[in-house]
Motif scaffolding. Structure first.
Motif, short mmCIF file in Angstrom:
data_model
loop_
_atom_site.label_atom_id
_atom_site.label_comp_id
_atom_site.label_asym_id
_atom_site.label_seq_id
_atom_site.Cartn_x
_atom_site.Cartn_y
_atom_site.Cartn_z
N ILE A 7 0.81 -1.21 0.00
CA ILE A 7 0.00 0.00 0.00
C ILE A 7 0.85 1.27 0.00
O ILE A 7 0.56 2.22 -0.72
CB ILE A 7 -1.02 -0.01 1.17
N LEU A 8 1.93 1.28 0.76
CA LEU A 8 2.77 2.47 0.82
C LEU A 8 3.50 2.70 -0.50
O LEU A 8 3.57 3.82 -1.00
CB LEU A 8 3.77 2.36 1.98
N SER A 9 4.00 1.64 -1.09
CA SER A 9 4.68 1.75 -2.39
C SER A 9 3.70 2.23 -3.46
O SER A 9 4.04 3.08 -4.30
CB SER A 9 5.28 0.41 -2.81
N GLU A 10 2.50 1.70 -3.43
CA GLU A 10 1.49 2.11 -4.41
C GLU A 10 1.11 3.57 -4.22
O GLU A 10 0.94 4.31 -5.20
CB GLU A 10 0.26 1.21 -4.29
N TYR A 11 1.01 4.00 -2.98
CA TYR A 11 0.70 5.40 -2.68
C TYR A 11 1.77 6.31 -3.26
O TYR A 11 1.47 7.31 -3.93
CB TYR A 11 0.59 5.60 -1.16
N GLU A 13 3.88 5.65 -5.72
CA GLU A 13 3.82 5.61 -7.19
C GLU A 13 2.69 6.46 -7.73
O GLU A 13 2.87 7.19 -8.72
CB GLU A 13 3.69 4.17 -7.68
N GLN A 14 1.53 6.39 -7.10
CA GLN A 14 0.38 7.16 -7.58
C GLN A 14 0.60 8.66 -7.36
O GLN A 14 0.20 9.48 -8.19
CB GLN A 14 -0.92 6.70 -6.91
N ALA A 15 1.24 9.02 -6.25
CA ALA A 15 1.54 10.44 -6.00
C ALA A 15 2.57 10.94 -7.01
O ALA A 15 2.43 12.03 -7.57
CB ALA A 15 2.05 10.63 -4.58
N MET A 16 3.60 10.13 -7.27
CA MET A 16 4.64 10.52 -8.23
C MET A 16 4.06 10.68 -9.64
O MET A 16 4.54 11.49 -10.42
CB MET A 16 5.78 9.51 -8.22
N PRO A 34 1.23 18.63 -6.40
CA PRO A 34 0.24 19.58 -5.88
C PRO A 34 -0.66 19.03 -4.77
O PRO A 34 -0.97 19.76 -3.83
CB PRO A 34 -0.57 19.95 -7.12
N VAL A 35 -1.06 17.79 -4.87
CA VAL A 35 -1.97 17.23 -3.86
C VAL A 35 -1.27 17.03 -2.51
O VAL A 35 -1.92 16.95 -1.48
CB VAL A 35 -2.62 15.92 -4.37
N ILE A 77 -6.37 5.42 -2.40
CA ILE A 77 -5.48 4.89 -1.35
C ILE A 77 -5.50 5.86 -0.18
O ILE A 77 -5.07 7.00 -0.28
CB ILE A 77 -4.04 4.71 -1.87
N ASP A 78 -6.01 5.37 0.95
CA ASP A 78 -6.17 6.19 2.15
C ASP A 78 -5.25 5.66 3.24
O ASP A 78 -5.49 4.60 3.81
CB ASP A 78 -7.64 6.13 2.60
#
Length: 91
Positions: A7-11, A13-16, A34-35, A77-78
């Motif tokens: 979950i942390l790796s996916e977070y 990647e999605q933020a990047m 920005p987010v 992803i929360d």
């Protein structure tokens, strides 16, 4: 392991994937997400800037989790959810 979800790796990647980069007047680069307020980095090359941005993001997430800051939900992803605890006899 295929199908394993980190979950942390996916977070990260999605933020990047939402990162924005600019070439500055001195030919260096800046990057931001920005987010994720305050996640900004600089580098002499685009690749270095991206690496710095990823490192800054990871630190930002860890500090946010440690101090209980509300982190943005990114692509569903929360990271703000309270951990679930199983009784010891369930192990």
């Amino acid at each position: 392991m295929q199908g394993t979800r980190y979950i942390l790796s996916e977070y990260v990647e999605q933020a990047m994937a939402q990162a924005l980069y600019d070439k500055l007047e001195d030919s260096t680069f800046s990057g931001r997400i920005p987010v994720c307020k305050g996640v900004v980095a600089f580098g002499t090359t685009l690749h270095q800037c991206e690496d710095e941005l990823r490192s800054t993001l990871e630190d930002w997430i860890l500090v946010g989790l440690k101090f209980g800051h509300t982190l943005p939900v990114i692509r569903g992803i929360d990271l703000n959810k309270e951990p679930t605890r199983e009784p010891m006899d369930a192990l």
